[in-house]
Scaffold this active site. Sequence first.
Site, PDB file in Angstrom:
ATOM      1  N   LYS A  22      14.525  20.406  44.709  1.00  0.00           N
ATOM      2  CA  LYS A  22      15.625  20.667  43.781  1.00  0.00           C
ATOM      3  C   LYS A  22      15.351  21.907  42.931  1.00  0.00           C
ATOM      4  CE  LYS A  22      15.928  18.521  39.648  1.00  0.00           C
ATOM      5  NZ  LYS A  22      16.378  19.340  38.497  1.00  0.00           N
ATOM      6  N   ASN A  23      14.170  21.958  42.322  1.00  0.00           N
ATOM      7  CA  ASN A  23      13.884  23.029  41.372  1.00  0.00           C
ATOM      8  C   ASN A  23      13.707  24.379  42.052  1.00  0.00           C
ATOM      9  OD1 ASN A  23      14.061  21.322  39.168  1.00  0.00           O
ATOM     10  ND2 ASN A  23      11.879  20.856  39.157  1.00  0.00           N
ATOM     11  N   CYS A 116      19.249  17.120  31.055  1.00  0.00           N
ATOM     12  CA  CYS A 116      18.665  15.840  30.685  1.00  0.00           C
ATOM     13  C   CYS A 116      18.750  15.594  29.191  1.00  0.00           C
ATOM     14  CB  CYS A 116      17.199  15.773  31.123  1.00  0.00           C
ATOM     15  SG  CYS A 116      16.995  15.463  32.884  1.00  0.00           S
ATOM     16  N   ARG A 121      15.019  21.829  24.295  1.00  0.00           N
ATOM     17  CA  ARG A 121      14.391  22.663  25.319  1.00  0.00           C
ATOM     18  C   ARG A 121      15.007  24.046  25.185  1.00  0.00           C
ATOM     19  NH1 ARG A 121      15.128  19.241  30.726  1.00  0.00           N
ATOM     20  NH2 ARG A 121      13.480  20.541  31.558  1.00  0.00           N
ATOM     21  N   VAL A 123      16.196  27.955  24.938  1.00  0.00           N
ATOM     22  CA  VAL A 123      16.263  29.022  25.936  1.00  0.00           C
ATOM     23  C   VAL A 123      15.857  30.360  25.316  1.00  0.00           C
ATOM     24  CG1 VAL A 123      18.011  27.857  27.325  1.00  0.00           C
ATOM     25  CG2 VAL A 123      18.737  29.337  25.452  1.00  0.00           C
ATOM     26  N   LEU A 125      13.047  31.901  25.228  1.00  0.00           N
ATOM     27  CA  LEU A 125      12.205  32.758  26.073  1.00  0.00           C
ATOM     28  C   LEU A 125      13.046  33.514  27.093  1.00  0.00           C
ATOM     29  CD1 LEU A 125       9.141  30.400  26.705  1.00  0.00           C
ATOM     30  CD2 LEU A 125       9.296  32.300  25.093  1.00  0.00           C
ATOM     31  N   ASP A 304       6.974  16.228  35.140  1.00  0.00           N
ATOM     32  CA  ASP A 304       8.022  15.527  35.896  1.00  0.00           C
ATOM     33  C   ASP A 304       7.493  14.288  36.630  1.00  0.00           C
ATOM     34  OD1 ASP A 304      10.064  17.123  35.085  1.00  0.00           O
ATOM     35  OD2 ASP A 304      10.269  18.242  36.944  1.00  0.00           O
ATOM     36  N   ILE A 326       3.756  19.019  27.483  1.00  0.00           N
ATOM     37  CA  ILE A 326       4.820  19.976  27.814  1.00  0.00           C
ATOM     38  C   ILE A 326       6.055  19.714  26.954  1.00  0.00           C
ATOM     39  CG2 ILE A 326       6.184  21.011  29.656  1.00  0.00           C
ATOM     40  CD1 ILE A 326       3.166  21.311  30.036  1.00  0.00           C
ATOM     41  N   ARG A 396      20.999  13.446  40.560  1.00  0.00           N
ATOM     42  CA  ARG A 396      20.804  14.868  40.273  1.00  0.00           C
ATOM     43  C   ARG A 396      19.603  15.423  41.026  1.00  0.00           C
ATOM     44  NH1 ARG A 396      19.243  15.935  34.929  1.00  0.00           N
ATOM     45  NH2 ARG A 396      19.226  18.041  35.729  1.00  0.00           N
TER      46      ARG A 396
END
Length: 420
Positions: A22-23, A116, A121, A123, A125, A304, A326, A396
């Site tokens: 997926k990633n 999620c 988280r 953005v 960066l 994950d 993380i 997903r």
Amino acid sequence: MEKFVIIGGKKLSGSVEISGAKNSVLALMPATILASGTYKIYNTPDLRDVKTMSQVLMEMGIDVKFESHVLTINTENISKFEAPYELVKKMRASIYVLGPLVGRFGYARVSLPGGCAWGPRPVDLHIEGIRKLGAEIDLDSGYIVAKANQLHGTKIHLDKPSVGATGNIMMASVLAKGTTVIENAAKEPEIVQLGEFLNSMGAKISGLGTDKIEIEGVDELHPADVETIPDRIEAGTFLVAGAITSGKIKIEKCNPSHLEAVLIKLEDAGCHLNIGEDFVELEAPDEIKPVDVTTAVYPGFPTDMQAQWIALMSIAKGTSVITETIFYDRFKHVPELVRLGADIEVNENVAIVRGVEKLKGAKVMSTDLRASASLILAGLVAEGKTEVLRIYHIDRGYERIEEKLQRLGAQIWREKTDEF
């Protein structure tokens, strides 16, 4: 709405094929924006997130077709440089269109992402990296608006090795003037594949798989085809399924070298492994040993897989400590596992798991993708019936997980439900 119904207590046995990552595919798809033409992405998993990214691309005028795990993308008629809130809110990876749009067209309007439902988280960066390449960026009514006549290579040091930011900056900089260096870059296999795909399109990227990636800008790119790497998180999840059910399973079409941290921990837990070039056989022990885990950036133990590991440790013979470095607040699965009888105490970013003799079936609710996986795993070993609600999260990132588990002997099926 649908739910999973699971009757626990079945030892899993047999073999299962791992789907495309997926990633990885969610980064490969936006990369096609960078050059006009037709692309084929093989081994594409049939996932909700892939459908969402396809909709994001189609909103821009890109033609996307999916058939027999092959994604065909034609980017000749891009007419719109925007990713709308209605789609981006469903999936954080939508922000991957920011870099290629600015890099090729000098303009992008991308909604701030969703995805999620746990924790901040940011953005930042992504935004700072694109800005350092020379783009002018404004935040306007929940949208990132980026403009640039021409991006220019520069040195970018990431405060943390973000996979998303590394990928976005790579895609933005391949057409920039001059050389870009990304320091403290992500080393994940998905980033390596993205870089190799860009190189096959004519980019000049070196240092992939290290923490220093160098991109020499080129004038133009061309279309290419690619086969998506196996999903290492799906592979790890199925191995844990074998372990938690005292089973004996084989995962096929995987890449064990991407799984080393998880495989080591499974052996520490008492599992016997036979590792081949593209398969792993696992035989579970009579008792799972408690094993401490600290999540880390690749090649460390993946965040994950943290939820799945907690599920496994909940039936271990002893106490284990799981430390999340993380995403500090990624423990929304814990209260649901406790409903199944697990003994887990969370203190800030540390979970202390005291193994219990058995879990008992109950009704539980998914809060995010990997939490869903942990609840399914716990349900497989729990006594009696477990119902997992909100399974749209699992769709997903796992391709027909219940069908794969059924082939291994699990009693799991989907049912319609009015419960949210």
